[in-house]
Design an enzyme around this catalytic site. Structure first.
Site, short mmCIF file in Angstrom:
data_model
loop_
_atom_site.label_atom_id
_atom_site.label_comp_id
_atom_site.label_asym_id
_atom_site.label_seq_id
_atom_site.Cartn_x
_atom_site.Cartn_y
_atom_site.Cartn_z
N LYS A 15 -0.20 6.19 2.46
CA LYS A 15 0.47 4.90 1.77
C LYS A 15 -0.19 3.44 2.28
O LYS A 15 -0.63 3.55 3.57
CB LYS A 15 1.90 4.91 1.64
N ARG A 19 18.71 4.91 3.61
CA ARG A 19 17.72 4.16 2.53
C ARG A 19 17.65 5.02 1.36
O ARG A 19 18.69 5.42 1.08
CB ARG A 19 16.36 4.38 3.16
N TYR A 54 -4.43 -28.34 13.78
CA TYR A 54 -3.01 -28.91 13.23
C TYR A 54 -2.08 -29.22 14.25
O TYR A 54 -1.56 -28.20 14.78
CB TYR A 54 -2.72 -28.17 12.11
N MET A 70 -5.86 -21.37 8.09
CA MET A 70 -5.75 -20.32 6.99
C MET A 70 -6.93 -19.44 7.27
O MET A 70 -6.89 -18.26 7.21
CB MET A 70 -5.93 -21.20 5.82
C1 LIG Z 1 5.56 6.26 5.93
C2 LIG Z 1 6.55 7.52 5.82
C3 LIG Z 1 6.29 8.42 6.81
C4 LIG Z 1 5.33 8.36 8.19
O1 LIG Z 1 5.94 7.65 9.16
P1 LIG Z 1 5.19 7.28 10.70
O2 LIG Z 1 6.28 6.78 11.27
O3 LIG Z 1 4.22 6.35 10.28
O4 LIG Z 1 4.88 8.73 11.14
C5 LIG Z 1 7.04 9.71 6.55
N1 LIG Z 1 7.89 9.61 5.85
C6 LIG Z 1 7.93 8.96 4.81
C7 LIG Z 1 8.83 9.16 3.65
C8 LIG Z 1 7.33 7.79 4.87
O5 LIG Z 1 7.37 6.69 3.88
#
Ligand SMILES: *Cc1c(COP(=O)(O)O)cnc(C)c1O
Length: 374
Positions: A38, A136, A267, A315
């Site tokens: 992701k 969560r 700045y 920037m």
């Molecule tokens: C991103 C994610 C992981 C991986 O977590 P890490 O700490 O980067 O290994 C595992 N499970 C879910 C559901 C995630 O969203």
């Protein structure tokens, strides 16, 4: 824009490959390692990273959103692709078209997927998300039994997996990992007598610190990119090898000039020279993911030495104190993340300065610059 940026992210695909093999050994060769790709693979480039993991034996990929899963398939990535945030009921057709595995935690989505499955004469696997203490996404453990029972009347889907997530597995001493795992194990054991389920809860921290939680599959992210989730170098704990950061961030000096004493830099003049000071200007700013919080704090490598960021980060520029670095001229390489000579800067080094974690540094730098994979 036509001109190539002076700033480049380099991704070392052999590091990705080696980290994958290392995590595979830590979790046990028989336990599949789902590569979490992701957020454009934590800034490393989703497609290139997925290909590197595939060459290392990966057959399971995890993304947050449907859009990412579709991109993986369209690029020819095979294996299982898990959409961990679920999706809108209006998008369910794509799950079938691209042969994806959605994570479900609501009856509405499960019913919509099933209806589409029946319409297409197909049955698709889903994984059920449970919240065993993360606070969560997911169903509370006590609601999982009735939820899975309710899936049985939905003939277009098959409950094929159960997943949860640890809130503190990066910390070896935290108590919540065992209590979460107990709840998860109880659910898995009870439900496995009725369904054939792939159970997975372990993230990088759990693989590295709590290997007994690896279950039927693990989901690794940060470790595959070369970092320990708690920060620091914990590689000595891995009997089998060392995690290698895969990303580096390189720029070049635009101009070098010498300021007399008492001159303000950038700045707000938040830095003032005390004595004659040689300053190098580089084309890196917060637009490039180099946080403005690094003003007067950042450190970079130039001429084989560590140099301090002076004044505010702009920037798309910032200033370095190169008074003690011999012979720096325009065009010289500057390493903001990675190695130069014997020195190195890690995403943890940067994160520590501004109160964040390597994950955020990798995403910010990786996803805001041109990337080159080798
Ligand atoms: C991103 C994610 C992981 C991986 O977590 P890490 O700490 O980067 O290994 C595992 N499970 C879910 C559901 C995630 O969203």
């Amino acid at each position: 824009m036509s001109r190539n940026s002076c700033n480049r992210i380099h991704i070392d695909s052999s590091a990705l490959h080696n980290n994958y093999r290392l995590i595979q050994r830590c979790s046990g060769e028989k336990v599949p390692v789902m590569a979490m790709v992701k957020a454009d693979a934590y800034g490393h480039g989703m497609l290139e990273s997925a290909r590197a993991f595939m060459r290392a034996g990966c057959r399971d990929f995890g993304v947050a959103e449907l859009r990412e899963a579709v991109l993986l398939r369209q690029a020819g990535i095979g294996g299982n692709i898990y959409v961990t945030l679920g999706l809108d009921t209006g998008e369910v057709e794509q799950v079938f078209r691209y042969d994806l595995i959605p994570v479900v935690y609501s009856h509405g989505l499960a019913a919509a997927l099933s209806a589409k499955g029946l319409e297409l004469g197909r049955k698709i696997d889903v994984h059920v998300k449970v919240d065993t203490g993360m606070g969560r996404l997911g169903l509370f453990p006590e609601d999982v039994y009735t939820f899975i029972d309710s899936l049985q009347s939905l003939k277009g889907i098959r409950p094929a997996g159960l997943m949860s997530h640890f809130p503190e597995s990066d910390d070896q001493l935290a108590k919540s990992t065992e209590s979460s795992f107990c709840k998860f194990k109880e659910l898995c054991e009870t439900l496995k007598s009725r369904f054939s389920l792939v159970c997975h809860i372990a993230n990088s921290g759990a693989v590295l610190n709590f290997a007994h939680t690896c279950c039927d599959m693990v989901r690794a992210g940060i470790a595959l990119y070369g970092y320990h989730p708690a920060g620091g170098d914990f590689s000595d704990r891995l009997a089998t090898g060392r995690l290698e950061p895969a990303m580096s961030f390189i720029s070049r000096v635009l101009q070098v000039k010498t300021f007399g004493p008492g001159k303000g830099i950038s700045y707000g003049h938040s830095f003032r020279t005390e004595k004659e000071t040689k300053i190098a200007v580089i084309p890196v700013g917060y637009e490039d993911g180099y946080s403005r919080l690094l003003s007067n704090r950042g450190e970079v490598l130039v001429g084989g030495r560590m140099a301090n960021v002076r004044g505010r980060i702009c920037m798309n520029m910032c200033m370095l104190d190169v008074t003690r670095v011999k012979g720096v001229t325009a065009g010289d390489e500057v390493v903001l993340l990675g190695r130069q000579g014997d020195l190195k800067i890690t995403a943890d080094d940067i994160a520590d300065k501004i109160g964040t974690i390597s994950y955020e540094i990798l995403c910010m730098l990786g996803n805001n610059n041109s990337r080159y994979i080798r």
